[in-house]
Structures are given as structure tokens and as C-alpha cells.
Motif scaffolding. Structure first.
Motif, PDB file in Angstrom:
ATOM      1  N   ALA A 143     -19.568   4.479  -5.054  1.00 55.76           N
ATOM      2  CA  ALA A 143     -19.098   3.242  -4.885  1.00 55.76           C
ATOM      3  C   ALA A 143     -17.545   3.343  -4.514  1.00 55.76           C
ATOM      4  O   ALA A 143     -16.805   2.286  -4.175  1.00 55.76           O
ATOM      5  CB  ALA A 143     -19.263   2.419  -5.974  1.00 55.76           C
ATOM      6  N   PHE A 144     -17.055   4.595  -4.384  1.00 58.59           N
ATOM      7  CA  PHE A 144     -15.877   4.785  -4.232  1.00 58.59           C
ATOM      8  C   PHE A 144     -15.231   4.303  -2.570  1.00 58.59           C
ATOM      9  O   PHE A 144     -14.359   3.548  -2.452  1.00 58.59           O
ATOM     10  CB  PHE A 144     -14.982   6.232  -4.211  1.00 58.59           C
ATOM     11  CG  PHE A 144     -14.174   6.418  -3.665  1.00 58.59           C
ATOM     12  CD1 PHE A 144     -12.841   6.589  -4.426  1.00 58.59           C
ATOM     13  CD2 PHE A 144     -13.834   6.894  -2.248  1.00 58.59           C
ATOM     14  CE1 PHE A 144     -11.621   6.964  -3.879  1.00 58.59           C
ATOM     15  CE2 PHE A 144     -12.590   7.179  -1.870  1.00 58.59           C
ATOM     16  CZ  PHE A 144     -11.365   7.275  -2.652  1.00 58.59           C
ATOM     17  N   ALA A 145     -15.895   4.629  -1.689  1.00 61.65           N
ATOM     18  CA  ALA A 145     -15.611   4.204  -0.264  1.00 61.65           C
ATOM     19  C   ALA A 145     -15.783   2.555  -0.277  1.00 61.65           C
ATOM     20  O   ALA A 145     -14.835   2.031   0.550  1.00 61.65           O
ATOM     21  CB  ALA A 145     -16.534   5.049   0.730  1.00 61.65           C
TER      22      ALA A 145
ATOM     23  N   CYS B  78     -17.209   9.156   4.070  1.00 64.76           N
ATOM     24  CA  CYS B  78     -15.855   8.629   3.314  1.00 64.76           C
ATOM     25  C   CYS B  78     -14.702   9.495   3.420  1.00 64.76           C
ATOM     26  O   CYS B  78     -13.711   8.999   4.029  1.00 64.76           O
ATOM     27  CB  CYS B  78     -16.175   8.928   1.682  1.00 64.76           C
ATOM     28  SG  CYS B  78     -15.026   8.708   0.439  1.00 64.76           S
ATOM     29  N   TRP B  79     -14.924  10.985   3.421  1.00 64.76           N
ATOM     30  CA  TRP B  79     -13.662  11.614   3.632  1.00 64.76           C
ATOM     31  C   TRP B  79     -13.282  11.485   4.855  1.00 64.76           C
ATOM     32  O   TRP B  79     -11.923  11.363   5.404  1.00 64.76           O
ATOM     33  CB  TRP B  79     -13.732  13.114   2.971  1.00 64.76           C
ATOM     34  CG  TRP B  79     -14.572  13.937   4.142  1.00 64.76           C
ATOM     35  CD1 TRP B  79     -15.897  14.471   3.821  1.00 64.76           C
ATOM     36  CD2 TRP B  79     -14.625  14.650   5.310  1.00 64.76           C
ATOM     37  NE1 TRP B  79     -16.563  15.347   4.582  1.00 64.76           N
ATOM     38  CE2 TRP B  79     -15.543  15.175   5.623  1.00 64.76           C
ATOM     39  CE3 TRP B  79     -13.447  14.630   6.052  1.00 64.76           C
ATOM     40  CZ2 TRP B  79     -15.823  16.120   6.879  1.00 64.76           C
ATOM     41  CZ3 TRP B  79     -13.658  15.445   7.361  1.00 64.76           C
ATOM     42  CH2 TRP B  79     -14.657  16.216   7.598  1.00 64.76           C
ATOM     43  N   SER B  80     -14.185  11.367   6.147  1.00 60.51           N
ATOM     44  CA  SER B  80     -13.477  11.389   7.390  1.00 60.51           C
ATOM     45  C   SER B  80     -13.206   9.990   7.805  1.00 60.51           C
ATOM     46  O   SER B  80     -12.168   9.780   8.225  1.00 60.51           O
ATOM     47  CB  SER B  80     -14.866  11.888   8.145  1.00 60.51           C
ATOM     48  OG  SER B  80     -14.673  11.438   9.742  1.00 60.51           O
ATOM     49  N   GLY B  81     -14.152   8.913   7.473  1.00 62.94           N
ATOM     50  CA  GLY B  81     -13.816   7.740   7.679  1.00 62.94           C
ATOM     51  C   GLY B  81     -12.424   7.115   7.029  1.00 62.94           C
ATOM     52  O   GLY B  81     -11.518   6.367   7.807  1.00 62.94           O
TER      53      GLY B  81
ATOM     54  N   HIS C  41      -3.990   5.150   2.137  1.00 63.67           N
ATOM     55  CA  HIS C  41      -3.235   6.721   1.971  1.00 63.67           C
ATOM     56  C   HIS C  41      -3.933   6.881   0.891  1.00 63.67           C
ATOM     57  O   HIS C  41      -4.246   8.097   0.656  1.00 63.67           O
ATOM     58  CB  HIS C  41      -1.911   6.266   2.117  1.00 63.67           C
ATOM     59  CG  HIS C  41      -1.117   7.457   2.047  1.00 63.67           C
ATOM     60  ND1 HIS C  41      -1.329   8.740   2.912  1.00 63.67           N
ATOM     61  CD2 HIS C  41      -0.279   8.064   1.010  1.00 63.67           C
ATOM     62  CE1 HIS C  41      -0.391   9.756   2.409  1.00 63.67           C
ATOM     63  NE2 HIS C  41       0.056   9.328   1.401  1.00 63.67           N
ATOM     64  N   PHE C  42      -3.673   6.158  -0.293  1.00 64.52           N
ATOM     65  CA  PHE C  42      -4.281   6.761  -1.670  1.00 64.52           C
ATOM     66  C   PHE C  42      -5.602   6.971  -1.553  1.00 64.52           C
ATOM     67  O   PHE C  42      -6.091   8.126  -2.030  1.00 64.52           O
ATOM     68  CB  PHE C  42      -3.895   5.685  -2.520  1.00 64.52           C
ATOM     69  CG  PHE C  42      -4.519   5.743  -3.864  1.00 64.52           C
ATOM     70  CD1 PHE C  42      -3.794   6.620  -4.926  1.00 64.52           C
ATOM     71  CD2 PHE C  42      -5.522   5.257  -4.215  1.00 64.52           C
ATOM     72  CE1 PHE C  42      -4.547   6.803  -6.119  1.00 64.52           C
ATOM     73  CE2 PHE C  42      -6.385   5.364  -5.529  1.00 64.52           C
ATOM     74  CZ  PHE C  42      -5.625   6.195  -6.605  1.00 64.52           C
ATOM     75  N   PHE C  43      -6.361   6.089  -1.044  1.00 69.94           N
ATOM     76  CA  PHE C  43      -7.998   6.346  -1.057  1.00 69.94           C
ATOM     77  C   PHE C  43      -8.109   7.423  -0.095  1.00 69.94           C
ATOM     78  O   PHE C  43      -9.140   8.521  -0.615  1.00 69.94           O
ATOM     79  CB  PHE C  43      -8.420   4.921  -0.551  1.00 69.94           C
ATOM     80  CG  PHE C  43      -8.494   4.091  -1.574  1.00 69.94           C
ATOM     81  CD1 PHE C  43      -8.994   4.107  -2.859  1.00 69.94           C
ATOM     82  CD2 PHE C  43      -8.242   2.642  -1.336  1.00 69.94           C
ATOM     83  CE1 PHE C  43      -9.099   3.046  -3.829  1.00 69.94           C
ATOM     84  CE2 PHE C  43      -8.053   1.598  -2.100  1.00 69.94           C
ATOM     85  CZ  PHE C  43      -8.558   1.813  -3.579  1.00 69.94           C
ATOM     86  N   ALA C  44      -7.627   7.681   0.799  1.00 66.70           N
ATOM     87  CA  ALA C  44      -7.969   8.866   1.657  1.00 66.70           C
ATOM     88  C   ALA C  44      -7.608   9.959   1.167  1.00 66.70           C
ATOM     89  O   ALA C  44      -8.497  11.242   1.198  1.00 66.70           O
ATOM     90  CB  ALA C  44      -7.147   8.691   3.086  1.00 66.70           C
ATOM     91  N   GLN C  45      -6.584  10.135   0.231  1.00 62.27           N
ATOM     92  CA  GLN C  45      -6.231  11.358  -0.553  1.00 62.27           C
ATOM     93  C   GLN C  45      -7.340  11.540  -1.644  1.00 62.27           C
ATOM     94  O   GLN C  45      -7.475  12.933  -2.144  1.00 62.27           O
ATOM     95  CB  GLN C  45      -4.783  11.189  -1.129  1.00 62.27           C
ATOM     96  CG  GLN C  45      -3.731  11.723  -0.150  1.00 62.27           C
ATOM     97  CD  GLN C  45      -2.239  11.487  -0.648  1.00 62.27           C
ATOM     98  OE1 GLN C  45      -2.239  10.423  -1.809  1.00 62.27           O
ATOM     99  NE2 GLN C  45      -1.515  12.244  -0.349  1.00 62.27           N
TER     100      GLN C  45
END
Ligand SMILES: Cc1cc2nc3c(=O)[nH]c(=O)nc-3n(C[C@H](O)[C@H](O)[C@H](O)COP(=O)(O)O)c2cc1C
Ligand code: SF4
Length: 423
Positions: free
Chosen positions: A391-393, A349-352, A336-340
Motif C-alpha cells: 500500500a506504500f505506492a 513503485c521505485w521507477s514510477g 521526493h520523500f516517497f521516492a527515497q
């Protein structure tokens, strides 16, 4: 044991004053550095085996050696302190800045001198108000003593240091997104090459370095690389700030020799699990690292050994999972944190991540299917290194991929029973 980073911390949690800092040997590393050629300061750091404490563990001296030096080098050159520290479970840089701000400032000046930088920025997490106030005060004190500014201590070296407060996104911790933010642009990562060492802030040579990394630099200059290597239990030099959060008896932060075994940190320093709870696993270096389990507890906490165990040292601050906490719920919380926090620059990344988060939430609410488990596994591969812009995703899916590996039965139970077994 010697604790160069935290040895001066006051028990009342106030900042070490300039007078106390100097009395304890503070700013002597700077005095010594100014008598050595800048490139030779870099050599000392190279020999010490210091590796970056921000997560990736890149050798610090080697990074500095890529900066163009000498009279033909482009100017201004920059040193940027990465004090963004938004990694969930990580609170080590905050302690260093709040408790001993002059230590960071001295490290900044010595590192800036080593790369012949003209300007340094401290890029500070917005919520770190106490760190801000204490650093601001310490900077003003350092200026009055001519540790910062024009012709520092009569050496001919000039350095400005500015404190910059982040507008607040996790991606601003990624060094090239940080540089964009500092330039007032949208904070998305940049393509590399060119690397910041050659073309960084405003297109000029720039070194970005973590707070804890910099706090070590002047100690190395003052005491020598062999002393620094001798502090460690393994081949990576120095001490390390290790942290533990989760349902342990004494969550906290300790400076220990690099390579201290996980079990010792967890049991001797954090006091073990709270009564009635059992250990199930831990994220060794913040939220974006893979879970390790009981069989890994004798792993020395250094870069190479944690990697061999299947995770990353990351920031060295562990997040512990107990047997009364739902692993699916914990991973949902992290995703949840990472998606935000995805910066939205690249589609996988944003969609996955938002898709991943929705599936995990559905599972927690008893609406998951067996097919969802395959989709989650697919997502961990889809967002693996090389498939996204930064490297975020890949970091974001590390807790998920390892939870599926070690706690797969818990995921299946959620689906088969159509409920969270912990509720
Ligand atoms: C998504 C993301 C967030 C990051 N956040 C931080 C951070 O808050 N602080 C930090 O020092 N490094 C962070 N890093 C690592 C930096 O990109 C960079 O490697 C580091 O600042 C270099 O300093 P070091 O060599 O001293 O570790 C992050 C990396 C990524 C990919
Ligand atoms: S991987 Fe995520 S955080 Fe990194 S650039 Fe792509 S969208 Fe942004």
C-alpha cells in the motif's frame, strides 16, 4: 470532556512517574484483565468499536479473533507494537511514549494477555531517543512490580517485553516489512496471505498494533465498551489524538472525541491560519492521504466521513497548505520523500515514484511541459491500489492525485509561465 490518553500528561513535558500513574488508576485495567479469560478481553475490545490508529483503521478486536487460541495454538505467540511513526506530519505516538510510557506498557500487557502472547516487541523509530529512554526506564520499573515477566501478579501469565530500535526506513512501518526487519532480514513487505495473525514473526501467530491503539486497550477493560463508545461523537468509538502542522497560529496535538469536525480542530484548537495567510487545503491524516479543501471543513474526523469526503483519516494528524505556499512545491517535497523511501521491491513503485519526483522538480524549476501533466495523471493511475506489491505506492500518490484535482490551475501555470509563480 474525558481525556483517557492524555489526561495524566505533565505540563513540564516530563514522563508520568510510576507512582503518579498508579495513583491515577494505572495498572487497574491489567489487574481486572487478569481476572477475565483472555478471549473475553478480546470480546470487550470488539464491542468497544476500537479501530486501529496506525492508518488503516482495521477493527482491533476482530483482528485479535483471527489468532489461534487454546492449548493447541502454536507458541511462542507475539505482540508487536508498531512505534515506527515515520509518516511526515505525524507525531502522536511520540507524545504518548514520551509523556506516559506506563500507559503504553499496560496496554501492551493487556493486549498480549488477550491473545495469549508470550513475547512482545516494541519496534521503535530510531530517532525517538527520548521515547526509548523513557520506555526503557518504565519497563524496568514495571518488571520490579511484576507487571511484566514471570507469573504476572500471581496470575500464571508470563510475558517478556523487548524494546527494538529500528535501523530506520519508512517501509518498516508497514507491518509485514516490520516483521522482516525484526527478524534481521531486508525490510520489504511480505505476501498476504498468510496474515501475521496466523503466521507472522518467525512464522508464529503475531498481532501488530499501533501505539495509540494499544494505549486505549486497558481503559476499555477497566471502564467497559459502552463507556468507550460514549467518548466519541460518531460510530467509531473513543477519543482520537488529532494534530495540526503547517502555517497555523498554534500547531499542536489534542485529544478530542472521535468525529470532531475538521473546522473545530483547525480553528478552535490550532487557532486558524497565521495572520495574512488563507487556507487552501489539508492532508487530513499525514502525507499519504488525499488533500481536502474548504468545502470539506465541516467533515467529522472519523474513518467513514473522511472517506466519504474523498480522503482517509490516516493518522489523524493534518498538514495544512496556505495560499502563500506553492502546492506543486509541496507535492514535490512529499514525492521526493516517497521516492527515497520506496523499498525497491517492485518496479512500478521505485521507477514510477522517482519519475514522478523528477517531473515535479522540473515543473518547479520552470522546465515542465503540458505532456508532463498527462504523465503525472498516468502515474497516479499506474500506482493505484492493486498495481504494486504493497500500500506504500498508492498512499504516496494520494497527495499528487488530489493536488491535480484541486490545484490543477497551479500546475498549468508552472508549465505555461515556465516558472514557479510563488518565487
Ligand atoms: C508504508 C506504510 C507505512 C506504515 N507506517 C506505519 C507506522 O509508522 N505506524 C503504524 O502504526 N502503522 C503504520 N502502517 C500501518 C501498518 O501496516 C499496520 O496497519 C498497523 O501497524 C496496524 O496497527 P493498527 O491496527 O493498530 O493501526 C504503515 C502502513 C504502510 C503501508
Ligand atoms: S509498493 Fe514500493 S514500498 Fe511497497 S513493496 Fe513495492 S517497492 Fe516496496
Amino acid at each position: 470532556m474525558e481525556k483517557p490518553l492524555t489526561g495524566n500528561f505533565r505540563s513540564d513535558k516530563q514522563a508520568v512517574s510510576l507512582e503518579d500513574y498508579e495513583r491515577a488508576g494505572g495498572y487497574q485495567g491489567l489487574h481486572k484483565a487478569l481476572t477475565i479469560a483472555p478471549a473475553d478481553v478480546g470480546e470487550l475490545v470488539k464491542k468497544s468499536g476500537l479501530r486501529g490508529r496506525g492508518g488503516a483503521g482495521f477493527p482491533t478486536g476482530m483482528k485479535w479473533s483471527f489468532v489461534p487460541m487454546g492449548k493447541d495454538a502454536p507458541h511462542p505467540k507475539y505482540l508487536v507494537v508498531n512505534a515506527d511513526e515515520m509518516e511526515p506530519g505525524t507525531f502522536k505516538d511520540r507524545a504518548l511514549m514520551e509523556r506516559d510510557p506506563h500507559q503504553l506498557i499496560e496496554g501492551v500487557i493487556v493486549a498480549a494477555y488477550a491473545i495469549e502472547a508470550d513475547i512482545a516487541y516494541i519496534f521503535l523509530r530510531g530517532e525517538y531517543v527520548c521515547s526509548h529512554d523513557r520506555l526503557e526506564r518504565a519497563l524496568a520499573e514495571a518488571k520490579t512490580k511484576n507487571y511484566v515477566g514471570h507469573n504476572i501478579l500471581g496470575s500464571g501469565y508470563n510475558l517478556e517485553i523487548h524494546l527494538h530500535v529500528s535501523a530506520g526506513r519508512y517501509i518498516c512501518g508497514e507491518e509485514t516489512a516490520l516483521l522482516n526487519a525484526l527478524e534481521g532480514k531486508r525490510a520489504h513487505p511480505r505476501t498476504k496471505p498468510p496474515f501475521p495473525q496466523v503466521s507472522g514473526l518467525f512464522g508464529k501467530p503475531t498481532i501488530v498494533q499501533n501505539v495509540e491503539t494499544l494505549c486505549n486497550v486497558h481503559h476499555i477493560v477497566k471502564n467497559g465498551p459502552d463507556w468507550f463508545r460514549g467518548l466519541s461523537k460518531t460510530e467509531d468509538g473513543g477519543t482520537k489524538l488529532y494534530g495540526v502542522s503547517g502555517k497555523v497560529k498554534k500547531p499542536g496535538l489534542w485529544e478530542l472525541p472521535m468525529g470532531t469536525p475538521m473546522r473545530e480542530i483547525l480553528e478552535d484548537h490550532a487557532g486558524g491560519m497565521r495572520d495574512g495567510l488563507h487556507f487552501r487545503g489539508l492532508l487530513p491524516g499525514g502525507a499519504s492521504t488525499d488533500f481536502l479543501i474548504e468545502e470539506h471543513l465541516d467533515t467529522p474526523m472519523d474513518y467513514g466521513n473522511v472517506q466519504k469526503a474523498g480522503s482517509r483519516l490516516g493518522t489523524g494528524t493534518m498538514v495544512v497548505l496556505d495560499d502563500k505556499t506553492c502546492p506543486v512545491g509541496m507535492v514535490w517535497n512529499l514525492e521526493h520523500f516517497f521516492a527515497q523511501e520506496s523499498c525497491g521491491w517492485c518496479t512500478p513503485c521505485w521507477s514510477g515514484l522517482s519519475w514522478t519526483e523528477k517531473i515535479l522538480l522540473a515543473m518547479e524549476q520552470g522546465k515542465g511541459s503540458r505532456q508532463d501533466l498527462d504523465t503525472l495523471t498516468f502515474q497516479t493511475k499506474f500506482l493505484a491500489p492493486g498495481n504494486t506489491f504493497c500500500a506504500f505506492a498508492p498512499g504516496a500518490v494520494e497527495p499528487l492525485q488530489s493536488a491535480l484535482k484541486y490545484f490543477g490551475d497551479d500546475f498549468r501555470k508552472h508549465v505555461d509561465e515556465q516558472r514557479c509563480p510563488w518565487k
